[in-house]
Design an enzyme around this catalytic site. Sequence first.
Site, mmCIF file in Angstrom:
data_model
loop_
_atom_site.group_PDB
_atom_site.id
_atom_site.type_symbol
_atom_site.label_atom_id
_atom_site.label_comp_id
_atom_site.label_asym_id
_atom_site.label_seq_id
_atom_site.Cartn_x
_atom_site.Cartn_y
_atom_site.Cartn_z
ATOM 1 N N ASN A 1 1.622 -7.044 -7.138
ATOM 2 C CA ASN A 1 1.424 -5.664 -7.555
ATOM 3 C C ASN A 1 2.328 -5.335 -8.739
ATOM 4 O O ASN A 1 3.554 -5.379 -8.618
ATOM 5 C CB ASN A 1 1.740 -4.707 -6.402
ATOM 6 C CG ASN A 1 1.699 -3.246 -6.848
ATOM 7 O OD1 ASN A 1 0.644 -2.678 -7.056
ATOM 8 N ND2 ASN A 1 2.867 -2.644 -7.028
ATOM 9 N N GLU A 2 1.740 -5.043 -9.889
ATOM 10 C CA GLU A 2 2.351 -4.440 -11.072
ATOM 11 C C GLU A 2 3.401 -5.294 -11.782
ATOM 12 O O GLU A 2 4.110 -4.796 -12.666
ATOM 13 C CB GLU A 2 2.968 -3.067 -10.727
ATOM 14 C CG GLU A 2 1.910 -2.048 -10.359
ATOM 15 C CD GLU A 2 2.426 -0.636 -10.254
ATOM 16 O OE1 GLU A 2 1.600 0.287 -10.367
ATOM 17 O OE2 GLU A 2 3.651 -0.455 -10.058
ATOM 18 N N MET A 3 3.495 -6.573 -11.437
ATOM 19 C CA MET A 3 4.578 -7.354 -12.023
ATOM 20 C C MET A 3 4.236 -7.948 -13.383
ATOM 21 O O MET A 3 5.102 -8.043 -14.252
ATOM 22 C CB MET A 3 5.021 -8.431 -11.046
ATOM 23 C CG MET A 3 5.762 -7.816 -9.875
ATOM 24 S SD MET A 3 6.018 -8.938 -8.515
ATOM 25 C CE MET A 3 6.723 -10.329 -9.339
ATOM 26 N N SER B 1 -2.161 -7.180 -10.182
ATOM 27 C CA SER B 1 -2.836 -5.898 -10.284
ATOM 28 C C SER B 1 -1.841 -4.903 -10.868
ATOM 29 O O SER B 1 -0.801 -4.650 -10.258
ATOM 30 C CB SER B 1 -3.307 -5.415 -8.907
ATOM 31 O OG SER B 1 -3.985 -4.178 -9.016
#
Length: 817
Positions: free
Chosen positions: A422-424, A468
């Site tokens: 997530n978001e990395m 994502s």
Amino acid sequence: MRRQEITQGWTLQVQGEKERIPAQVPGSVYYDLLRTGRMEDPFWRDNEDEALKWMEKDFVYETRFTPESGLFDTDEIRLCFDGLDTIADIYLNGCLLGRADNMHRAWAYSVTGMLLRGENSLRIYFHSPVKYIRERYAECVTMGSEHCMDGFPQIRKAHCMFGWDWGPRLPDAGIWKNVFLQGVEKGRLESVYVTQEHEEQKVTLYIRTEIASAGETQEDRAKAQELSYRVTVTDPQGNVRTEEDSPECLVITQPLLWWPNGYGEQNLYGICVQLMDGSREVDRWEKRIGLRTMTVHREKDVYGESFAHEVNGVQIFAMGADYIPEDNIFGRITGERTRKLLEQCRAANYNCIRVWGGGFYPHDDFYDACDELGLVVWQDLMFACAVYELTEDFDKNIRAEIRDNVRRLRHHASLGLWCGNNEMEMFVDEGQWVNTLKQKADYIKMYEYIIPQVLKEEDPQTFYWPASPSSGGSFDAPNDPDRGDVHYWEVWHGDKPFSEYRKYYFRYASEFGFQSFPCLKTVEAFTLPEDRNIFSYVMDKHQRNDAANGKIMKYLYQTFLYPTDFDTLLYASQLLQGEAIKYGVEHFRRNRGRCMGAVYWQLNDCWPVASWSSIDYYGRWKALHYYAKRFFAPILLSCREEGMMTQNTNVNAQPFQMEKSVTFNVSNETPEDKVVRVVWAVRDRFGGILQKEETELSVPTLSSVWMEKRELPDMKIREEYISYDLFEDDRWVSGSTVILTLPRFFRYEDPQLTVESGDGEVIVRAKAYAKSVEIRNRNENLVLEDNYFDMNAGERRVKVVCGEIKDLTVRSVFDIR
């Protein structure tokens, strides 16, 4: 295969104390301290601070057990742990078996020859997670979300236990999954992988098994090679078929396919693989599968590149929300609770759910329910908003973690894709949290080499997406609106108005959201009367997004009149949330084909808190969940209006020509063509019709059809509104109202709302236009067929789904003053 659960007789001892308290296994330290009265509710007021201090200590779980005699007749006895949270030394009869260091993994130890026929002692020493991350952080700085405790990436444990912008800092510990003894005769099914090949009117199932021997000697391995397996398939009608002698494949003719919610039936086949020693069963693997193809369709087009779930060759528009753990104390997450939550998703017309990467890999009950309810699962791996130091040990650890969970989950019909994190990619690309060039290089190694390598070995049929949001990896514009999936936060974090959504046509929006407060009954569950001001210390402790309460008030100023009491403010905040997400989703659905996903942040809460959720910690529906039921409806009539919100909200601006218009759109997310009738009207504030039009429209399956724009230059926008309704035959299907000024400027007439109940219905009557009508009972636990709806003057009957139908009250936007 013999199995003996070890769930009884456990005690918990806190480091430095002599007392041992009864412990529940599976469970956790916090759960046991609460059950035995050693700790106050960590969710009450600011008790979180005292609860966190417990985690500075170490803990010992201990039990004594006697093995069943039949276990000693097997060739190998294994001691198995489905989940230990997290840094744990395991002792059997005083001997160290090993150390567990990953909450997301299963652990097993061969104890043949160590196990006594009489009483045995099992002791698990859990090290303080807080001390552990502090010590590791001092050795090597790895950073992540500023809402978490420093060092949280150093431990393979649910990241959100260390805090998030919606969650408390309560890093629990303990035996959170099953403990059992396993007796192995000759061999066991280490792994079963079923893949599918779809052709015209038939599906071929390929069976791949991995058989582990009972022991490591050459003789043990030779015994395991003598074993065969039998496969039994049971179709949805109960017809049974069995194949002997280790079949590598089976052909199913006239297959009954599995479909997501809204596109067809959720047909499930039972499949049982029995490991056989001659005619005797020694192990079995028994699951349910769905016959379907599932991938993500990506194709270059005039807008960029498409991104859509494709099931059985059909591209679906994903409608759902992001799931986080249902409780910060994981021992309270039960199958019944999970099922109920996911049923609320289907009730709101979801067809998709994203498991967010900062929590945990949910229990089997979660995926079983998604299979049955038709919810396609976007499955993040448990990496989120953090940078990791990739060492040889960490590499081995995460490979084992992913292998364990992929093998556990890959058979599920609902599994839509694996996602690396997530978001990395986005934040690492920007240099956030990165301390060294090695850490940036480690990102590529983990998500574009190690994880794909494991997935290629364990589940090559399931689509993999590196992050994502992402456009496909390699730091190639990871939040590009024209490729891949997007996290969009300019509405909310960027303070942009709701109308900003209309500037974007994302290919798949996997995160976007807007906060609200929970209802009064939920607030009362963690506050005293003196705390019930949104800027109080306790309300701020239950608001983890910096300055967010002020942000809600800023958006409130742009939209509604100022609420003069606390309860009305809570109500107004929920309407803001619902209207914000509605504005985005309806726009995305109107542009189906270019946009193929609207998955909002977030579905649920892990404690009572102000957050982006549409269902609060206690399971109460916020206004947003009712809005979702309407804007995710299979057939949706929506309105693209032009008015004050989309042009200029400043009443003191230099005079300008304001466009006043409406353009209606019908979205058909069903497998059938539809012929519908659209009726819209301009009405005065009493609901009287000033202008009315009716149009019949053909809407092909899986499409979005626009109607002609209608200019309304003479409309008095502070006194008149537009109602719109869609009918299929004579059945009302979808509809709402729209005003062309800001709600705070509209001259609402008092609708003099009344409410009564009878025969499982609630009847609301209004004498004038009523916007966002809320029906509630004293406990605020009603679930209705519809709520927070707009109505013209007249009567509206609403079916009751559950909850007490007494002490009912009703209000509308008129009451925000």
